[in-house]
Enzyme design. Structure first.
Site, PDB file in Angstrom:
ATOM      1  N   GLY A 115     -62.790  -6.842  20.551  1.00 56.06           N
ATOM      2  CA  GLY A 115     -63.161  -6.280  21.850  1.00 56.06           C
ATOM      3  C   GLY A 115     -62.478  -4.956  22.122  1.00 56.06           C
ATOM      4  O   GLY A 115     -62.874  -4.209  23.016  1.00 56.06           O
ATOM      5  N   ARG A 116     -61.419  -4.703  21.388  1.00 59.71           N
ATOM      6  CA  ARG A 116     -60.749  -3.406  21.581  1.00 59.71           C
ATOM      7  C   ARG A 116     -60.172  -2.884  20.271  1.00 59.71           C
ATOM      8  O   ARG A 116     -59.213  -2.121  20.255  1.00 59.71           O
ATOM      9  CB  ARG A 116     -59.629  -3.559  22.594  1.00 59.71           C
ATOM     10  CG  ARG A 116     -58.677  -4.656  22.175  1.00 59.71           C
ATOM     11  CD  ARG A 116     -57.377  -4.531  22.826  1.00 59.71           C
ATOM     12  NE  ARG A 116     -56.695  -5.813  22.681  1.00 59.71           N
ATOM     13  CZ  ARG A 116     -55.506  -6.031  23.152  1.00 59.71           C
ATOM     14  NH1 ARG A 116     -54.870  -5.096  23.763  1.00 59.71           N
ATOM     15  NH2 ARG A 116     -54.958  -7.200  22.970  1.00 59.71           N
ATOM     16  N   LYS A 136     -56.631  -0.046  17.034  1.00 64.51           N
ATOM     17  CA  LYS A 136     -56.556  -1.057  18.095  1.00 64.51           C
ATOM     18  C   LYS A 136     -56.320  -0.338  19.423  1.00 64.51           C
ATOM     19  O   LYS A 136     -55.339   0.394  19.557  1.00 64.51           O
ATOM     20  CB  LYS A 136     -55.408  -2.026  17.780  1.00 64.51           C
ATOM     21  CG  LYS A 136     -55.330  -3.217  18.706  1.00 64.51           C
ATOM     22  CD  LYS A 136     -54.308  -4.233  18.205  1.00 64.51           C
ATOM     23  CE  LYS A 136     -54.123  -5.373  19.186  1.00 64.51           C
ATOM     24  NZ  LYS A 136     -53.076  -6.311  18.734  1.00 64.51           N
ATOM     25  N   ASP A 148     -61.560  -3.394  28.882  1.00 67.74           N
ATOM     26  CA  ASP A 148     -61.790  -1.943  28.807  1.00 67.74           C
ATOM     27  C   ASP A 148     -61.694  -1.403  27.385  1.00 67.74           C
ATOM     28  O   ASP A 148     -61.873  -0.209  27.153  1.00 67.74           O
ATOM     29  CB  ASP A 148     -60.799  -1.202  29.717  1.00 67.74           C
ATOM     30  CG  ASP A 148     -59.348  -1.461  29.327  1.00 67.74           C
ATOM     31  OD1 ASP A 148     -59.111  -2.219  28.345  1.00 67.74           O
ATOM     32  OD2 ASP A 148     -58.453  -0.920  29.988  1.00 67.74           O
ATOM     33  N   ARG A 199     -53.659  -0.140  12.615  1.00 69.12           N
ATOM     34  CA  ARG A 199     -53.123  -1.340  11.990  1.00 69.12           C
ATOM     35  C   ARG A 199     -53.712  -1.498  10.598  1.00 69.12           C
ATOM     36  O   ARG A 199     -54.891  -1.228  10.376  1.00 69.12           O
ATOM     37  CB  ARG A 199     -53.481  -2.530  12.863  1.00 69.12           C
ATOM     38  CG  ARG A 199     -52.961  -3.835  12.347  1.00 69.12           C
ATOM     39  CD  ARG A 199     -52.952  -4.849  13.438  1.00 69.12           C
ATOM     40  NE  ARG A 199     -54.289  -5.339  13.759  1.00 69.12           N
ATOM     41  CZ  ARG A 199     -54.508  -6.340  14.601  1.00 69.12           C
ATOM     42  NH1 ARG A 199     -53.503  -6.933  15.207  1.00 69.12           N
ATOM     43  NH2 ARG A 199     -55.725  -6.757  14.854  1.00 69.12           N
ATOM     44  N   ARG A 206     -60.170 -14.015  10.058  1.00 78.11           N
ATOM     45  CA  ARG A 206     -59.390 -15.046  10.731  1.00 78.11           C
ATOM     46  C   ARG A 206     -60.020 -16.412  10.514  1.00 78.11           C
ATOM     47  O   ARG A 206     -61.210 -16.495  10.154  1.00 78.11           O
ATOM     48  CB  ARG A 206     -59.377 -14.743  12.242  1.00 78.11           C
ATOM     49  CG  ARG A 206     -58.851 -13.365  12.557  1.00 78.11           C
ATOM     50  CD  ARG A 206     -59.693 -12.677  13.640  1.00 78.11           C
ATOM     51  NE  ARG A 206     -59.390 -11.239  13.718  1.00 78.11           N
ATOM     52  CZ  ARG A 206     -58.380 -10.730  14.411  1.00 78.11           C
ATOM     53  NH1 ARG A 206     -57.623 -11.509  15.134  1.00 78.11           N
ATOM     54  NH2 ARG A 206     -58.150  -9.438  14.392  1.00 78.11           N
ATOM     55  N   ASP A 275     -58.200 -17.607  16.330  1.00 74.21           N
ATOM     56  CA  ASP A 275     -58.630 -16.213  16.134  1.00 74.21           C
ATOM     57  C   ASP A 275     -57.444 -15.305  15.830  1.00 74.21           C
ATOM     58  O   ASP A 275     -57.628 -14.137  15.498  1.00 74.21           O
ATOM     59  CB  ASP A 275     -59.386 -15.697  17.363  1.00 74.21           C
ATOM     60  CG  ASP A 275     -58.631 -15.933  18.653  1.00 74.21           C
ATOM     61  OD1 ASP A 275     -58.394 -17.104  18.988  1.00 74.21           O
ATOM     62  OD2 ASP A 275     -58.251 -14.957  19.319  1.00 74.21           O
ATOM     63  N   ASN A 276     -56.238 -15.823  15.953  1.00 71.60           N
ATOM     64  CA  ASN A 276     -55.056 -15.036  15.608  1.00 71.60           C
ATOM     65  C   ASN A 276     -54.398 -15.577  14.344  1.00 71.60           C
ATOM     66  O   ASN A 276     -53.201 -15.378  14.123  1.00 71.60           O
ATOM     67  CB  ASN A 276     -54.048 -15.043  16.764  1.00 71.60           C
ATOM     68  CG  ASN A 276     -54.582 -14.301  17.992  1.00 71.60           C
ATOM     69  OD1 ASN A 276     -55.463 -13.461  17.865  1.00 71.60           O
ATOM     70  ND2 ASN A 276     -54.062 -14.616  19.154  1.00 71.60           N
TER      71      ASN A 276
END
Ligand code: AMP
Ligand code: MG
Length: 518
Positions: A115-116, A136, A148, A199, A206, A275-276
């Site tokens: 999402g970002r 990121k 956002d 990154r 994931r 997801d992490n």
């Protein structure tokens, strides 16, 4: 007329010096080869980063840049800043936002995705290893939901510091290639300076990526993803009878090692959602993470982890829970009949506790300075940990200073026992420890060197990370960040001139909560 062989150059100085060849100004910044972007379109969304007002490079990781075959000076210059901020898409990049799902605090979310974050592409480094280069905080994507797409300077610096500290500790992790400020404000509870982190990861795939396809009953998607992961991270699994099962087994092995390494340095991830959880076995998505100061198994820092689901002590069992989610997603590609896959997959998942404990106990034994392994060693280690918990002893300093103690009690013991509220609690344990040491043949020096190699002197203590963030955000002062990065680059060295960075926080410096990266 004979051809002219000499050119009259008049009175010019002919003693010129040749300059080394400069890279052509338009040479690609990175040599991308984007294997993920070659997967079917439903795996991601093609999206370009949103430009920012005023990119300014805060830091470039020179050695990592060189490993990726990129020129660190160019990355730090205006051309690099434009790319690292997302204002210019570098040549041969194929920017995408990856789709994934996940269980967040145990609750199923069928679609999360980047999402970002935007994956620029993959680079095969000088070591032959393929790695993702991802921005990121680079703007909205189709997966942004109400967010956002941006990141704040605080979380960017935290991730930079902690991920690079983990790398220097030798713990598998994503890396930080660069941080830039955007010259824009982002709005959370208050306006904050915006930033973008570049990154680098073996991949950003994931457990939740597998769950994205499994959740949609897209077996072909799971199969293609498994093939991609095998080719990329576990090529040896390709030759197995059941490659997806062999891959699961390898992921379980890497996670068992990884979580053991976390436990052995007192690292708390804070948001171990599926997801992490990286299938390559790297620490990923540094949000409200922290290293423990005084030891307590129930320690939680994350301000969003009310139930303590991701407390230090729970990390191994949460990893197991996340891996069983991966196993579930893989069932239909392990065997044509998913029923037939259940038993072997369960067996692999059930191997996690033993593999974790083996890695953890071997590491704990080394922290105690034991070269050989005996049956009661783990118990000896657990007794020390129990006393540390009762006495609020600092995790890092206890193990580091233990390396200083000789075969016989001496004044040096006070360096450790003074870390315990009740010094006698340590002394009692130390006499048991020395009894055990007597059956070892190694001398003091050798033991100390080995203990120092596994018990760091320097960790990114939370109050130091906070200090770095506050200086950068309130004064635009990145000096403390640079200093901390320097100290943490050699965590196992003594660095007497930087001794103050070993110290736990004074009461007024204690950071009780860390916040999510959002
Ligand atoms: P994280 O907490 O960073 O692991 O993110 C969880 C999910 O929320 C991921 O899908 C992120 O991409 C998304 N997310 C987090 N922060 C933002 C943001 N500021 N804008 C858009 N999406 C976000
Ligand atoms: Mg995440």
């Amino acid at each position: 007329m004979p051809p002219r062989t000499e050119v009259d150059i008049g009175g010019l100085d002919t003693n010129v010096e040749l300059l080394p060849m400069l890279p052509a100004p338009h040479a690609p910044l990175f040599s991308f080869d984007n294997s993920y972007a070659r997967l079917p379109e439903r795996f991601f969304a093609r999206v370009v980063p949103a430009p920012v007002a005023e990119p300014r490079v805060v830091r470039v990781n020179d050695s990592l840049a060189r490993l990726l075959g990129a020129d660190p000076e160019r990355l730090a210059g205006p051309d690099g800043a434009e790319v690292l901020a997302g204002n210019r898409v570098p040549e041969n990049a194929e920017p995408i936002a990856q789709a994934y799902a996940g269980f967040q605090f145990g609750a199923w979310v069928p679609q999360l995705g980047d999402g970002r974050a935007i994956l620029l592409g993959e680079v095969v480094g000088r070591d032959g290893m393929r790695r993702d280069v991802q921005l990121k905080g680079s703007g909205r994507t189709p997966f942004s939901r109400n967010g956002d797409g941006r990141a704040g300077l605080g979380p960017v610096l935290r991730e930079y510091v902690v991920s690079e500290a983990m790398a220097a500790l030798g713990i598998p992790t994503t890396r930080a290639l660069a941080a830039v400020t955007t010259g824009e404000r982002i709005f959370r509870e208050t306006p904050l300076p915006g930033a973008v982190l570049t990154r680098v990861a073996q991949s950003h795939i994931r457990v939740g990526t597998f769950q994205f396809f499994a959740g949609r009953r897209d077996v072909e998607g799971v199969r293609l993803l498994a093939e991609h992961v095998i080719a990329r991270h576990y090529p040896e699994a390709a030759a197995a009878d059941r490659p997806a099962l062999a891959m699961l087994d390898a992921v379980v092995g890497r996670q068992a090692e990884l979580i053991a390494r976390w436990q052995l340095v007192g690292f708390i991830h804070g948001v171990m959602n599926t997801d992490n959880t990286s299938v390559a076995g790297e620490t990923i998505d540094y949000g409200p993470c922290a290293f423990m100061d005084h030891y307590h198994p129930d320690t939680v820092y994350s301000s969003i982890d009310h139930g303590g689901r991701y407390a230090y002590v729970n990390q191994p069992s949460i990893a197991l829970w996340n891996l069983s989610g991966l196993a579930n997603a893989l069932l239909p590609v392990i065997a044509d009949d998913p029923e037939a896959a259940v038993e072997p997959a369960t067996e692999v998942i059930h191997s996690f506790p033993e593999r974790f404990v083996r890695a953890y106990e071997a590491g704990l034994g080394r922290k105690l300075g034991l070269a050989e392994s005996r049956e009661d060693d783990a118990e000896l280690g657990r007794e020390l940990l129990a006393k540390m918990a009762e006495n609020r002893a600092d995790f890092t300093l206890t193990f580091r200073r233990l390396s200083e103690l000789g075969d016989e009690p001496s004044e040096a013991d006070a360096k450790v026992s003074s870390l315990f509220e009740d010094a006698a609690a340590f002394d009692a344990w130390a006499s048991q420890w020395r009894q055990r040491l007597r059956s070892e043949s190694r001398g003091f020096e050798e033991r100390r060197a080995d203990m120092r190699a596994v018990s760091p002197a320097f960790i990114p203590r939370n109050h130091r990370v906070e200090e770095v963030i506050v200086a950068a955000m309130t004064r635009g002062d990145f000096g403390p960040f640079e200093t901390l990065m320097e100290v943490l680059a050699s965590p196992y060295d003594e660095q007497p001139e930087r001794a103050e960075y070993q110290a736990p926080p004074r009461p007024e410096e204690v950071v009780r909560e860390t916040f999510c990266g959002t």
